[in-house]
Write an enzyme that holds these catalytic residues in place. Structure first.
Site, PDB file in Angstrom:
ATOM      1  CD1 TRP A  62      20.740  41.792  47.049  1.00 24.53           C
ATOM      2  CD2 TRP A  62      22.693  42.330  47.565  1.00 24.53           C
ATOM      3  NE1 TRP A  62      21.083  41.327  47.721  1.00 24.53           N
ATOM      4  CE2 TRP A  62      22.303  41.347  48.689  1.00 24.53           C
ATOM      5  CE3 TRP A  62      24.081  42.521  48.548  1.00 24.53           C
ATOM      6  CZ2 TRP A  62      22.224  40.792  49.760  1.00 24.53           C
ATOM      7  CZ3 TRP A  62      24.549  41.911  50.113  1.00 24.53           C
ATOM      8  CH2 TRP A  62      23.347  41.241  50.517  1.00 24.53           C
ATOM      9  CG  ASN A  63      22.550  41.938  40.171  1.00 28.60           C
ATOM     10  OD1 ASN A  63      22.137  41.071  39.918  1.00 28.60           O
ATOM     11  ND2 ASN A  63      23.238  43.414  39.516  1.00 28.60           N
ATOM     12  CG  HIS A  70      44.569  41.566  35.103  1.00 28.08           C
ATOM     13  ND1 HIS A  70      45.543  42.654  34.696  1.00 28.08           N
ATOM     14  CD2 HIS A  70      45.095  40.751  35.569  1.00 28.08           C
ATOM     15  CE1 HIS A  70      46.072  42.724  36.084  1.00 28.08           C
ATOM     16  NE2 HIS A  70      46.382  40.835  36.771  1.00 28.08           N
ATOM     17  CG  HIS A  74      43.254  45.395  32.554  1.00 27.17           C
ATOM     18  ND1 HIS A  74      42.293  45.003  31.660  1.00 27.17           N
ATOM     19  CD2 HIS A  74      44.091  44.885  32.827  1.00 27.17           C
ATOM     20  CE1 HIS A  74      43.195  44.439  31.103  1.00 27.17           C
ATOM     21  NE2 HIS A  74      44.185  44.015  31.886  1.00 27.17           N
ATOM     22  CG  ASP A  76      47.943  45.297  33.184  1.00 26.44           C
ATOM     23  OD1 ASP A  76      46.910  45.139  33.511  1.00 26.44           O
ATOM     24  OD2 ASP A  76      48.519  45.394  32.086  1.00 26.44           O
ATOM     25  CG  HIS A  80      49.524  41.946  35.633  1.00 22.71           C
ATOM     26  ND1 HIS A  80      48.569  40.690  35.086  1.00 22.71           N
ATOM     27  CD2 HIS A  80      50.057  42.183  33.753  1.00 22.71           C
ATOM     28  CE1 HIS A  80      48.909  40.385  34.092  1.00 22.71           C
ATOM     29  NE2 HIS A  80      48.701  41.236  33.127  1.00 22.71           N
ATOM     30  CG  HIS A 209      52.416  43.540  30.368  1.00 24.39           C
ATOM     31  ND1 HIS A 209      51.771  43.375  28.624  1.00 24.39           N
ATOM     32  CD2 HIS A 209      51.378  43.143  30.745  1.00 24.39           C
ATOM     33  CE1 HIS A 209      50.690  43.296  28.817  1.00 24.39           C
ATOM     34  NE2 HIS A 209      50.432  43.633  30.220  1.00 24.39           N
TER      35      HIS A 209
END
Length: 258
Positions: A62-63, A70, A74, A76, A80, A209
């Site tokens: 695992w990591n 973002h 991704h 928004d 945001h 946005h």
């Protein structure tokens, strides 16, 4: 199981429906949106190994990772942007999950963008699309196909010049039409953000946005494989991580399409 769900599984198993991955790979090489130096920029994606069948953990791999909300492909959320900061259910953990699923309306402007990397989707172009394919329905994901995701070189993808990035997007009037008159779920783009590269110079700055999130709508950035979708007829599922108070999230976007 309902007949509708049984039919969906049957169509998928028979190959009459396909699942298309609209997500770009997420790695330390994922391009980032460059903001002016006086602002905090998002950190690059970072991943490190915790164990790999060794003394740190003999039976598991695992990591851990860290990144900004973002980064890469991704989501928004309305919170945001300042225009959406006071809306109800404006963070990724509070958005009703049914709003992550909707029909896709794919507007192909790849030919225009090949001629002009600063191309902006106009209201006239949206109406032309609607004349051919029908009115954009409420609750749709409007996806802007530019073929920008085929720029696999990060330098070409960001396309940064002395006066900032040069990438396509939406005209302010188009964002207003989609958010306020068509009542879409949101818009999706192949570029690093849902506004055009030069949008910092627009009025208002970053109008997509401002208008989308101020209307309680969403954004999907960093999409790919939009050339595998028809103009209409596909369903998009875009579910962000349930980050408490989150303004967005990397996500895996898929489409179910004929």
């Amino acid at each position: 199981m309902s007949l509708v769900l049984a039919k969906l599984l049957e169509e998928l198993a028979a190959g009459r429906l396909r699942v298309v991955d609209l997500t770009q790979p997420l790695s330390p090489q994922t391009p980032l949106l460059p903001l002016p130096p006086q602002f905090n920029n998002t950190p690059a994606f970072k991943i490190w190994e915790l164990s790999r069948y060794d003394e740190r953990g003999p039976a598991w791999y695992w990591n851990a990772f860290e990144t900004g909300e973002h980064t890469g492909t991704h989501f928004d959320a309305p919170v945001h942007w300042v225009s959406g900061k006071d809306l109800p259910d404006n963070t990724v953990d509070r958005i009703p999950p049914k709003k992550f699923v909707g029909p896709a309306c794919v507007i192909d402007v790849s030919a225009e963008v090949a001629e002009d990397p600063n191309y902006l989707l106009t209201v006239e172009r949206i109406r032309q699309w609607e004349e051919q394919y029908g009115r954009i329905p409420a609750g749709a994901w409007v996806l802007l196909r530019t073929d920008w995701s085929k720029r696999t070189d990060p330098t070409e993808y960001i396309n940064l010049k002395e006066n900032g990035p040069h990438t396509p997007g939406l005209a302010k009037e188009s964002s207003a039409l989609l958010a306020q008159e068509r009542d879409v779920l949101g818009v999706g783009v192949e570029t690093v953000g849902t506004d055009a590269g030069q949008a910092a110079t627009f009025e208002p700055p970053f109008p997509n946005h401002y208008l989308m999130h101020g209307s309680g709508k969403f954004g999907l950035a960093g999409l790919s494989n939009l050339d595998q979708l028809p103009p209409t007829g596909a369903i998009v599922i875009a579910a962000p991580l349930k980050i408490v108070g989150g303004s967005g999230s990397p996500l895996r976007v898929i489409a179910i399409t004929p």
